[in-house]
Design an enzyme around this catalytic site. Structure first.
Site, PDB file in Angstrom:
ATOM      1  N   ASP A 174     -11.398   9.945   5.602  1.00  0.00           N
ATOM      2  CA  ASP A 174     -11.463   8.539   6.017  1.00  0.00           C
ATOM      3  C   ASP A 174     -10.240   8.197   6.857  1.00  0.00           C
ATOM      4  O   ASP A 174      -9.306   9.010   6.976  1.00  0.00           O
ATOM      5  CB  ASP A 174     -11.622   7.598   4.814  1.00  0.00           C
ATOM      6  CG  ASP A 174     -10.649   7.904   3.664  1.00  0.00           C
ATOM      7  OD1 ASP A 174      -9.657   8.627   3.882  1.00  0.00           O
ATOM      8  OD2 ASP A 174     -10.884   7.406   2.554  1.00  0.00           O
TER       9      ASP A 174
ATOM     10  N   HIS B 175     -14.471   4.207  -6.189  1.00  0.00           N
ATOM     11  CA  HIS B 175     -14.788   4.564  -4.798  1.00  0.00           C
ATOM     12  C   HIS B 175     -14.391   6.009  -4.500  1.00  0.00           C
ATOM     13  O   HIS B 175     -13.467   6.559  -5.100  1.00  0.00           O
ATOM     14  CB  HIS B 175     -14.208   3.563  -3.788  1.00  0.00           C
ATOM     15  CG  HIS B 175     -12.747   3.663  -3.495  1.00  0.00           C
ATOM     16  ND1 HIS B 175     -12.019   2.598  -3.017  1.00  0.00           N
ATOM     17  CD2 HIS B 175     -11.853   4.683  -3.593  1.00  0.00           C
ATOM     18  CE1 HIS B 175     -10.774   2.962  -2.828  1.00  0.00           C
ATOM     19  NE2 HIS B 175     -10.643   4.224  -3.172  1.00  0.00           N
TER      20      HIS B 175
ATOM     21  N   GLU C 183     -17.110   2.081  -1.103  1.00  0.00           N
ATOM     22  CA  GLU C 183     -16.796   1.139  -2.174  1.00  0.00           C
ATOM     23  C   GLU C 183     -18.037   0.900  -3.037  1.00  0.00           C
ATOM     24  O   GLU C 183     -19.152   1.284  -2.648  1.00  0.00           O
ATOM     25  CB  GLU C 183     -16.333  -0.198  -1.555  1.00  0.00           C
ATOM     26  CG  GLU C 183     -15.080  -0.088  -0.696  1.00  0.00           C
ATOM     27  CD  GLU C 183     -13.789   0.054  -1.509  1.00  0.00           C
ATOM     28  OE1 GLU C 183     -13.867   0.276  -2.745  1.00  0.00           O
ATOM     29  OE2 GLU C 183     -12.708  -0.031  -0.907  1.00  0.00           O
TER      30      GLU C 183
ATOM     31  N   ASN D 142     -11.791   1.678  -8.802  1.00  0.00           N
ATOM     32  CA  ASN D 142     -13.103   1.044  -8.903  1.00  0.00           C
ATOM     33  C   ASN D 142     -14.236   2.066  -8.713  1.00  0.00           C
ATOM     34  O   ASN D 142     -15.392   1.692  -8.554  1.00  0.00           O
ATOM     35  CB  ASN D 142     -13.240  -0.082  -7.864  1.00  0.00           C
ATOM     36  CG  ASN D 142     -13.106   0.428  -6.434  1.00  0.00           C
ATOM     37  OD1 ASN D 142     -12.897   1.629  -6.214  1.00  0.00           O
ATOM     38  ND2 ASN D 142     -13.218  -0.457  -5.465  1.00  0.00           N
TER      39      ASN D 142
HETATM   40  C1  GLP Z   1      -7.795   5.580  -1.079  1.00  0.00           C
HETATM   41  C2  GLP Z   1      -8.608   6.616  -0.332  1.00  0.00           C
HETATM   42  C3  GLP Z   1      -9.322   7.549  -1.265  1.00  0.00           C
HETATM   43  C4  GLP Z   1      -8.394   7.957  -2.395  1.00  0.00           C
HETATM   44  C5  GLP Z   1      -8.059   6.765  -3.238  1.00  0.00           C
HETATM   45  C6  GLP Z   1      -7.149   7.064  -4.417  1.00  0.00           C
HETATM   46  O1  GLP Z   1      -8.112   4.287  -0.798  1.00  0.00           O
HETATM   47  N1  GLP Z   1      -9.544   6.051   0.589  1.00  0.00           N
HETATM   48  O2  GLP Z   1      -9.771   8.662  -0.528  1.00  0.00           O
HETATM   49  O3  GLP Z   1      -9.037   8.911  -3.196  1.00  0.00           O
HETATM   50  O4  GLP Z   1      -7.523   5.736  -2.448  1.00  0.00           O
HETATM   51  O5  GLP Z   1      -5.815   7.215  -4.011  1.00  0.00           O
HETATM   52  P1  GLP Z   1      -4.658   7.725  -4.980  1.00  0.00           P
HETATM   53  O6  GLP Z   1      -4.786   9.200  -5.049  1.00  0.00           O
HETATM   54  O7  GLP Z   1      -3.394   7.278  -4.319  1.00  0.00           O
HETATM   55  O8  GLP Z   1      -4.877   7.065  -6.298  1.00  0.00           O
END
Ligand code: GLP
Length: 266
Positions: free
Chosen positions: A101, A168, A173, A166
């Site tokens: 992303d 995602h 989302e 959440n």
């Molecule tokens: C982001 C990304 C995800 C990621 C998530 C968790 O918003 N779009 O790809 O898995 O957050 O991030 P973290 O590993 O910092 O908890």
């Protein structure tokens, strides 16, 4: 479709806690199991998660040097990237490396008040390794063209994911359909709060481009990393073998996939 021949070994380089390689809880007679191909390795700590994830990436490339791999951002995969940078025995030259992303850059002059995911990937891994790198910022106008590159040859070989609190995955989302295409999405308020120290700061993104659930689920192997007690509840919800996948928890669609490895430190 799914090709067993392309699947790599998930033998751990370290011993998982307790019973080791575990399948999700056995279904009872009254509750069908919705977890088809889940291998859940409960490891002692985040370091062991990083080590096992590194092993899986290395095995994938040893098995198929021209593999296509999709990489996540976030704090969870940082340990894996640190270990991958140290490995001089992995040949990346023929690999195809994709982002999961990316923020859509708002109209903003001057230096950005945030790190793009392209910068993140370059700094954490991509400038240290060979391979063909694909940047999503070049596809804001045509996410379908990016998806076509990722899913070439019947889907990517390995998609690595974190999970949002959440549920995602990437920026899919809650509410995302399992056949959702790669697309531009509005960032959920909660996501902006999680991702930006001060979401009210001017110039921060309100949209992102994300690989859709359809492309993610087309992977031959999906590797999810989740560490820290803050992720325990959502992982339990997403991979509950007794509940059907639900659009309110996008990660729950992984239960329908034939080859998912989940690495946790809980
Ligand atoms: C982001 C990304 C995800 C990621 C998530 C968790 O918003 N779009 O790809 O898995 O957050 O991030 P973290 O590993 O910092 O908890």
């Amino acid at each position: 479709m799914y090709d067993q021949m392309d699947a790599v070994s998930v033998k751990p380089p370290v011993s998982p806690v307790a019973t080791g390689l575990e399948r999700s809880k056995k279904p009872t007679m009254s509750h069908p199991s919705f977890a088809r191909g889940l291998h859940w390795l409960k490891l002692p700590d985040a370091e062991a998660v990083a080590q096992q994830a590194t092993h899986i990436v290395a095995e994938q490339l040893a098995h198929k040097p021209n593999a296509s791999l999709v990489f996540p951002t976030g704090s969870t995969p940082l340990g894996m990237y640190a270990q991958l940078r140290q490995r001089n025995d992995i040949n990346w030259e023929k690999s195809r490396l994709f982002q999961l992303d990316e923020y859509v850059r708002p109209d903003f002059e001057g230096p950005l008040p945030y790190q793009t995911f392209a910068e993140f990937m370059q700094n954490e891994l991509w400038r240290f390794v060979g391979g063909q790198k694909f940047y999503m910022a070049q596809y804001f106008e045509c996410p379908a063209a990016y998806e076509a590159l990722v899913t070439k040859d019947n889907g990517p070989d390995l998609v690595i994911l974190g999970i949002g609190k959440n549920g995602h995955i990437a920026f899919n989302e809650p509410g995302s359909q399992p056949d959702s295409p790669s697309r531009i999405v509005d960032l959920a308020p909660l996501t902006r709060i999680s991702n930006f120290a001060d979401p009210s700061q001017p110039g921060l993104p309100t949209q992102a481009i994300t690989l859709g659930l359809k492309a993610i689920l087309s992977a031959r192997h999906i590797l999810m990393l989740a560490t820290g007690t803050g992720k325990q509840g959502i992982v339990a919800t997403a991979f509950d073998p007794n509940t059907a996948p639900d659009i309110n928890c996008p990660a729950s669609w992984l239960k329908q996939h034939p080859h998912v490895t989940l690495l946790t430190d809980f």
